[in-house]
Design a protein around this motif. Structure first.
Motif, PDB file in Angstrom:
ATOM      1  N   SER A 141       0.812  -1.221   0.000  1.00  0.00           N
ATOM      2  CA  SER A 141       0.000   0.000   0.000  1.00  0.00           C
ATOM      3  C   SER A 141       0.851   1.280   0.000  1.00  0.00           C
ATOM      4  CB  SER A 141      -0.952   0.011   1.203  1.00  0.00           C
ATOM      5  OG  SER A 141      -0.224   0.141   2.413  1.00  0.00           O
ATOM      6  N   ARG A 142       2.155   1.170   0.313  1.00  0.00           N
ATOM      7  CA  ARG A 142       3.018   2.354   0.403  1.00  0.00           C
ATOM      8  C   ARG A 142       4.226   2.326  -0.517  1.00  0.00           C
ATOM      9  NH1 ARG A 142       5.577   2.512   5.531  1.00  0.00           N
ATOM     10  NH2 ARG A 142       6.234   4.567   4.934  1.00  0.00           N
ATOM     11  N   HIS A 143       4.650   1.129  -0.894  1.00  0.00           N
ATOM     12  CA  HIS A 143       5.911   0.990  -1.617  1.00  0.00           C
ATOM     13  C   HIS A 143       5.692   0.653  -3.082  1.00  0.00           C
ATOM     14  CE1 HIS A 143       7.268   0.186   2.684  1.00  0.00           C
ATOM     15  NE2 HIS A 143       7.706   1.387   2.349  1.00  0.00           N
ATOM     16  N   GLU A 144       6.767   0.773  -3.859  1.00  0.00           N
ATOM     17  CA  GLU A 144       6.656   0.665  -5.310  1.00  0.00           C
ATOM     18  C   GLU A 144       7.646  -0.340  -5.892  1.00  0.00           C
ATOM     19  OE1 GLU A 144       6.189   4.818  -7.153  1.00  0.00           O
ATOM     20  OE2 GLU A 144       7.334   5.155  -5.298  1.00  0.00           O
ATOM     21  N   ILE A 145       7.277  -0.874  -7.027  1.00  0.00           N
ATOM     22  CA  ILE A 145       8.164  -1.716  -7.817  1.00  0.00           C
ATOM     23  C   ILE A 145       9.177  -0.795  -8.500  1.00  0.00           C
ATOM     24  CG2 ILE A 145       8.336  -3.266  -9.806  1.00  0.00           C
ATOM     25  CD1 ILE A 145       5.327  -3.977  -9.256  1.00  0.00           C
ATOM     26  N   VAL A 146      10.473  -1.125  -8.375  1.00  0.00           N
ATOM     27  CA  VAL A 146      11.493  -0.294  -9.022  1.00  0.00           C
ATOM     28  C   VAL A 146      12.406  -1.083  -9.954  1.00  0.00           C
ATOM     29  CG1 VAL A 146      11.503   1.563  -7.308  1.00  0.00           C
ATOM     30  CG2 VAL A 146      13.008  -0.420  -6.994  1.00  0.00           C
ATOM     31  N   GLU A 147      12.298  -2.399  -9.931  1.00  0.00           N
ATOM     32  CA  GLU A 147      13.149  -3.208 -10.802  1.00  0.00           C
ATOM     33  C   GLU A 147      12.466  -4.550 -11.029  1.00  0.00           C
ATOM     34  OE1 GLU A 147      18.005  -3.683 -11.032  1.00  0.00           O
ATOM     35  OE2 GLU A 147      17.061  -3.406  -9.088  1.00  0.00           O
ATOM     36  N   VAL A 148      12.575  -5.051 -12.257  1.00  0.00           N
ATOM     37  CA  VAL A 148      11.937  -6.313 -12.623  1.00  0.00           C
ATOM     38  C   VAL A 148      12.915  -7.153 -13.441  1.00  0.00           C
ATOM     39  CG1 VAL A 148      10.013  -7.394 -13.868  1.00  0.00           C
ATOM     40  CG2 VAL A 148       9.684  -5.144 -12.801  1.00  0.00           C
ATOM     41  N   ALA A 149      13.016  -8.423 -13.076  1.00  0.00           N
ATOM     42  CA  ALA A 149      13.747  -9.391 -13.889  1.00  0.00           C
ATOM     43  C   ALA A 149      12.847 -10.607 -14.032  1.00  0.00           C
ATOM     44  CB  ALA A 149      15.069  -9.779 -13.245  1.00  0.00           C
ATOM     45  N   ALA A 150      12.751 -11.127 -15.241  1.00  0.00           N
ATOM     46  CA  ALA A 150      11.857 -12.260 -15.479  1.00  0.00           C
ATOM     47  C   ALA A 150      12.432 -13.175 -16.549  1.00  0.00           C
ATOM     48  CB  ALA A 150      10.479 -11.752 -15.910  1.00  0.00           C
ATOM     49  N   LEU A 151      12.156 -14.455 -16.381  1.00  0.00           N
ATOM     50  CA  LEU A 151      12.511 -15.473 -17.366  1.00  0.00           C
ATOM     51  C   LEU A 151      11.225 -16.156 -17.795  1.00  0.00           C
ATOM     52  CD1 LEU A 151      15.556 -17.182 -15.592  1.00  0.00           C
ATOM     53  CD2 LEU A 151      15.619 -15.433 -17.379  1.00  0.00           C
ATOM     54  N   LEU A 152      10.947 -16.131 -19.078  1.00  0.00           N
ATOM     55  CA  LEU A 152       9.781 -16.822 -19.613  1.00  0.00           C
ATOM     56  C   LEU A 152      10.223 -18.225 -20.003  1.00  0.00           C
ATOM     57  CD1 LEU A 152       6.790 -16.511 -20.356  1.00  0.00           C
ATOM     58  CD2 LEU A 152       7.532 -15.816 -22.642  1.00  0.00           C
ATOM     59  N   THR A 153       9.547 -19.220 -19.436  1.00  0.00           N
ATOM     60  CA  THR A 153       9.935 -20.609 -19.679  1.00  0.00           C
ATOM     61  C   THR A 153       8.771 -21.401 -20.247  1.00  0.00           C
ATOM     62  OG1 THR A 153       9.315 -21.448 -17.480  1.00  0.00           O
ATOM     63  CG2 THR A 153      11.533 -20.499 -17.729  1.00  0.00           C
ATOM     64  N   ALA A 154       9.126 -22.498 -20.913  1.00  0.00           N
ATOM     65  CA  ALA A 154       8.114 -23.364 -21.527  1.00  0.00           C
ATOM     66  C   ALA A 154       8.182 -24.759 -20.922  1.00  0.00           C
ATOM     67  CB  ALA A 154       8.333 -23.447 -23.035  1.00  0.00           C
ATOM     68  N   PRO A 155       7.020 -25.265 -20.513  1.00  0.00           N
ATOM     69  CA  PRO A 155       6.989 -26.646 -20.051  1.00  0.00           C
ATOM     70  C   PRO A 155       7.166 -27.575 -21.253  1.00  0.00           C
ATOM     71  CG  PRO A 155       4.797 -25.643 -19.970  1.00  0.00           C
ATOM     72  CD  PRO A 155       5.747 -24.595 -20.441  1.00  0.00           C
ATOM     73  N   PRO A 156       7.574 -28.798 -21.088  1.00  0.00           N
ATOM     74  CA  PRO A 156       7.660 -29.517 -19.817  1.00  0.00           C
ATOM     75  C   PRO A 156       9.014 -29.404 -19.131  1.00  0.00           C
ATOM     76  CG  PRO A 156       8.008 -31.070 -21.588  1.00  0.00           C
ATOM     77  CD  PRO A 156       7.749 -29.719 -22.237  1.00  0.00           C
ATOM     78  N   ASP A 157      10.049 -28.907 -19.826  1.00  0.00           N
ATOM     79  CA  ASP A 157      11.370 -28.870 -19.195  1.00  0.00           C
ATOM     80  C   ASP A 157      11.769 -27.469 -18.727  1.00  0.00           C
ATOM     81  OD1 ASP A 157      11.738 -27.744 -21.662  1.00  0.00           O
ATOM     82  OD2 ASP A 157      13.418 -29.008 -22.251  1.00  0.00           O
ATOM     83  N   PHE A 158      10.860 -26.506 -18.850  1.00  0.00           N
ATOM     84  CA  PHE A 158      11.059 -25.146 -18.360  1.00  0.00           C
ATOM     85  C   PHE A 158      12.282 -24.474 -18.970  1.00  0.00           C
ATOM     86  CE2 PHE A 158       8.584 -27.543 -15.349  1.00  0.00           C
ATOM     87  CZ  PHE A 158       7.445 -26.763 -15.290  1.00  0.00           C
ATOM     88  N   THR A 159      12.443 -24.713 -20.276  1.00  0.00           N
ATOM     89  CA  THR A 159      13.493 -24.052 -21.042  1.00  0.00           C
ATOM     90  C   THR A 159      13.200 -22.558 -21.096  1.00  0.00           C
ATOM     91  OG1 THR A 159      13.751 -26.013 -22.412  1.00  0.00           O
ATOM     92  CG2 THR A 159      14.584 -23.941 -23.322  1.00  0.00           C
ATOM     93  N   VAL A 160      14.235 -21.746 -20.931  1.00  0.00           N
ATOM     94  CA  VAL A 160      14.069 -20.300 -21.023  1.00  0.00           C
ATOM     95  C   VAL A 160      13.849 -19.924 -22.483  1.00  0.00           C
ATOM     96  CG1 VAL A 160      15.147 -18.049 -20.658  1.00  0.00           C
ATOM     97  CG2 VAL A 160      15.456 -19.876 -18.965  1.00  0.00           C
ATOM     98  N   ILE A 161      12.710 -19.279 -22.744  1.00  0.00           N
ATOM     99  CA  ILE A 161      12.346 -18.821 -24.085  1.00  0.00           C
ATOM    100  C   ILE A 161      12.862 -17.396 -24.311  1.00  0.00           C
ATOM    101  CG2 ILE A 161      10.423 -18.269 -25.631  1.00  0.00           C
ATOM    102  CD1 ILE A 161       8.731 -20.201 -23.949  1.00  0.00           C
ATOM    103  N   ASN A 162      12.763 -16.589 -23.249  1.00  0.00           N
ATOM    104  CA  ASN A 162      13.132 -15.184 -23.363  1.00  0.00           C
ATOM    105  C   ASN A 162      13.349 -14.631 -21.959  1.00  0.00           C
ATOM    106  OD1 ASN A 162      13.650 -12.732 -24.584  1.00  0.00           O
ATOM    107  ND2 ASN A 162      11.718 -12.661 -25.712  1.00  0.00           N
ATOM    108  N   SER A 163      14.007 -13.481 -21.893  1.00  0.00           N
ATOM    109  CA  SER A 163      14.206 -12.827 -20.598  1.00  0.00           C
ATOM    110  C   SER A 163      13.802 -11.361 -20.705  1.00  0.00           C
ATOM    111  CB  SER A 163      15.655 -12.957 -20.147  1.00  0.00           C
ATOM    112  OG  SER A 163      16.516 -12.314 -21.056  1.00  0.00           O
ATOM    113  N   TYR A 164      13.498 -10.796 -19.554  1.00  0.00           N
ATOM    114  CA  TYR A 164      13.025  -9.412 -19.479  1.00  0.00           C
ATOM    115  C   TYR A 164      13.672  -8.766 -18.261  1.00  0.00           C
ATOM    116  CZ  TYR A 164       9.710  -5.496 -19.015  1.00  0.00           C
ATOM    117  OH  TYR A 164       9.133  -4.252 -18.913  1.00  0.00           O
ATOM    118  N   TYR A 165      14.206  -7.561 -18.445  1.00  0.00           N
ATOM    119  CA  TYR A 165      14.783  -6.819 -17.336  1.00  0.00           C
ATOM    120  C   TYR A 165      14.516  -5.338 -17.561  1.00  0.00           C
ATOM    121  CZ  TYR A 165      17.944  -4.508 -14.203  1.00  0.00           C
ATOM    122  OH  TYR A 165      18.441  -3.686 -13.242  1.00  0.00           O
TER     123      TYR A 165
END
Length: 184
Positions: A28-52
């Motif tokens: 309710s008071r604080h903010e998101i200031v940085e994001v890192a993400a890995l998009l993965t695909a099942p069934p082996d959760f291979t990284v498809i793309n990354s986001y920062y």
């Protein structure tokens, strides 16, 4: 609350491993200031793309000074940061119909829900999530090899490199830990 009426079966959905850095822990008071993400695909959760991306804080006066120190906040480093709305739109396009995953992903889920609602944007993720901490707890709750169950200790025990509170490193370590814990 996020929920898809028509969506791929859970086995076919992309899994978005995500780590947020915030100006504190109170949604309710604080903010998101940085994001890192890995998009993965099942069934082996291979990284498809990354986001920062870095997100421009709007209410620094409500920030927790200790949180800013931990994440290394510096206005000069954040000078090219984007707006919260832009980040949410980009992340939504990056990972539609995904399942969120992370070390202790409930916090990320809470901040994303709050931000999407504040910006009047639709949810892009399901109401289910994969918490890697819970998997680590199930694996190590009787182990004498680890005293405190956190990302750094778990990474060390499993031989995974991590630079703490650097979201790109944190999320890559979380993804690797997840794969080791489920036997991939």
């Amino acid at each position: 609350m996020p929920r898809f009426l028509k969506s791929p079966a859970f086995k076919d959905r992309p899994v978005l491993f995500i780590d947020l850095e915030m100006t504190g822990l109170d949604v309710s008071r604080h903010e998101i200031v940085e994001v890192a993400a890995l998009l993965t695909a099942p069934p082996d959760f291979t990284v498809i793309n990354s986001y920062y991306i870095k997100v421009n804080p709007v209410h620094l006066q409500t920030a927790n000074s200790q949180a800013l120190e931990i994440i290394g906040y510096d206005p000069k480093v954040w000078q090219d940061a984007v707006s919260l709305r832009q980040m949410l739109q980009e992340l939504s396009a990056f990972a539609p119909d995904c399942i969120l995953a992370g070390w202790s992903v409930q916090n990320e889920w809470n901040f994303l829900v709050h931000a999407l609602e504040a910006e009047h944007l639709p949810y892009f993720f399901d109401d289910k999530m994969i918490e890697v901490w819970s998997l680590a707890y199930a694996k190590f709750h009787t182990s004498s090899e680890i005293d405190r169950l956190n990302l750094a200790n778990t990474a060390k025990l499993l031989g995974v490199h991590v630079d703490r509170h650097h979201p790109d490193s944190d999320i890559r370590a979380t993804h690797e830990i997840f794969k080791k814990l489920i036997g991939i």
